[in-house]
Design a protein around this motif. Sequence first.
Motif, PDB file in Angstrom:
ATOM      1  N   GLU A  73      18.412  21.033  31.057  1.00 43.69           N
ATOM      2  CA  GLU A  73      19.484  20.107  31.698  1.00 43.69           C
ATOM      3  C   GLU A  73      19.099  19.251  33.029  1.00 43.69           C
ATOM      4  OE1 GLU A  73      22.093  18.573  30.258  1.00 43.69           O
ATOM      5  OE2 GLU A  73      21.476  19.560  28.565  1.00 43.69           O
ATOM      6  N   PHE A  74      18.400  20.298  33.662  1.00 41.65           N
ATOM      7  CA  PHE A  74      17.713  19.765  35.146  1.00 41.65           C
ATOM      8  C   PHE A  74      16.641  18.666  34.730  1.00 41.65           C
ATOM      9  CE2 PHE A  74      14.558  20.771  38.139  1.00 41.65           C
ATOM     10  CZ  PHE A  74      15.277  20.168  39.358  1.00 41.65           C
ATOM     11  N   ILE A  75      15.782  19.256  33.862  1.00 40.11           N
ATOM     12  CA  ILE A  75      14.642  18.302  33.536  1.00 40.11           C
ATOM     13  C   ILE A  75      15.239  16.805  33.220  1.00 40.11           C
ATOM     14  CG2 ILE A  75      12.898  17.897  31.959  1.00 40.11           C
ATOM     15  CD1 ILE A  75      12.183  20.918  31.882  1.00 40.11           C
ATOM     16  N   LYS A  76      16.377  17.031  32.284  1.00 41.51           N
ATOM     17  CA  LYS A  76      16.711  15.584  31.655  1.00 41.51           C
ATOM     18  C   LYS A  76      17.375  14.684  32.968  1.00 41.51           C
ATOM     19  CE  LYS A  76      19.337  16.093  27.782  1.00 41.51           C
ATOM     20  NZ  LYS A  76      19.927  16.756  26.701  1.00 41.51           N
ATOM     21  N   ALA A  88      10.390  15.683  41.033  1.00 43.74           N
ATOM     22  CA  ALA A  88      10.447  17.303  41.175  1.00 43.74           C
ATOM     23  C   ALA A  88      12.058  17.657  41.307  1.00 43.74           C
ATOM     24  CB  ALA A  88       9.976  17.531  42.596  1.00 43.74           C
ATOM     25  N   CYS A  89      12.965  16.825  41.586  1.00 45.42           N
ATOM     26  CA  CYS A  89      14.153  17.091  41.796  1.00 45.42           C
ATOM     27  C   CYS A  89      15.090  15.781  41.530  1.00 45.42           C
ATOM     28  CB  CYS A  89      14.443  17.655  43.181  1.00 45.42           C
ATOM     29  SG  CYS A  89      15.609  18.586  43.736  1.00 45.42           S
ATOM     30  N   GLU A  90      16.448  16.127  41.351  1.00 47.48           N
ATOM     31  CA  GLU A  90      17.215  14.985  41.451  1.00 47.48           C
ATOM     32  C   GLU A  90      17.321  13.991  42.584  1.00 47.48           C
ATOM     33  OE1 GLU A  90      20.843  17.040  39.666  1.00 47.48           O
ATOM     34  OE2 GLU A  90      21.336  14.708  39.434  1.00 47.48           O
ATOM     35  N   GLY A  91      17.247  12.605  42.426  1.00 42.09           N
ATOM     36  CA  GLY A  91      17.232  11.796  43.477  1.00 42.09           C
ATOM     37  C   GLY A  91      16.077  11.647  44.281  1.00 42.09           C
ATOM     38  N   HIS A  92      14.668  12.226  43.847  1.00 43.29           N
ATOM     39  CA  HIS A  92      13.651  12.181  44.150  1.00 43.29           C
ATOM     40  C   HIS A  92      12.631  11.056  43.295  1.00 43.29           C
ATOM     41  CE1 HIS A  92      12.977  15.919  46.732  1.00 43.29           C
ATOM     42  NE2 HIS A  92      14.276  15.675  46.654  1.00 43.29           N
TER      43      HIS A  92
END
Length: 333
Positions: A73-76, A88-92
């Motif tokens: 879910e994080f990767i999506k 690397a992370c949401e919002g980057h």
Amino acid sequence: MAFIVNDVDISAAEPKELLFDKHVEYIANHGNDQNDFEYCMTEFLRMSGIYWGVTALDLMQQLEKLDRKSIVEFIKKCQCPTSGGVAACEGHDPHMLYTLSAVQILCIYDCLDQIDVAGVARYVASLQQPDGSFFGDKWGEVDTRFSFCAVAILTLINKLDVINVPKAVEFVMSCCNADGGFGSKPNAESHAGLIYCCVGFLSITNQLHRLDCEKLAWWLCERQLPSGGLNGRPEKLPDVCYSWWVLASLTIMGRLHWISSDKLKVFILSCQDTDTGGFSDRTGNLPDIFHTLFGLGALSLLGHDKLLKVNPTFCMPQYVLDKLKINTQIISV
Ligand code: GRG
């Protein structure tokens, strides 16, 4: 005449055995405390951090210790719907490095279809330059690391035909130095990490015949210090991560036996943290997830019986590449 060698003294260091259970615990608990200082300070490389942990646990056959669903879910959420790249992370911003880590994790979890794979291919192709090199992202840094990432990503998703491979090979070969090694760009100093990227790149593109293996393997062997540890370039201290970058390159070139495996094993084991588990860069320092994967990966290349076989080009368990029917070139001598 006495020469001063930059090295560490590991004569009193313990342990001599692999602290298997402690490492499983260390990796499985990594990131559980999201207020932890180290966790907050490593947000900019979160996706690679997850790849290091997932791969290390899979090599130990303990993958179920991590929550697959929340990782996928994080990767999506990290894939950019416009460019197709992964951050690397949401919002980057998306970047080639984290796109590779995301694709590697999804291959290990056997669920590449969870992201927009065509978007990933489009993203990688958009970063190739007329001279064959690759930008790491839209900001335009060129580095042989990104050439490796590009062909590794595209091979894992079976889309290598979206880039100009001969041009990419030409660029990587233009980064080869007189000492047989490779740097980050033409005329840049040879460095073991970048040698791994270029040798890995050539093994993926089936071009290992372009290497002067005798000269390059000799340079890599000179990285071994009296402690048994390896450094990344002359005059530098040993670091567990070079056990991976150097050993993987030597393995691809069929020359793993050119260094002293026994001494290297002792050095790697001396970098384990006996309290918390995990490996540090060198004996006595604090452990981290990056050095933990590369310590375990190197031990796997050395044939440790508690670890699954690792693929030296992709730094992923060999069974994953077998399942994907990906063959990387390796020289046998
Ligand atoms: C799939 C395993 C895998 C990798 C992806 C990003 C990448 C491809 C490879 C990185 C290779 C690299 C450049 C490794 C070196 C990392 C490192 C510890 C650099 C430190 O550089 P310095 O100058 O260290 O601080 P030295 O040891 O030279 O003093």
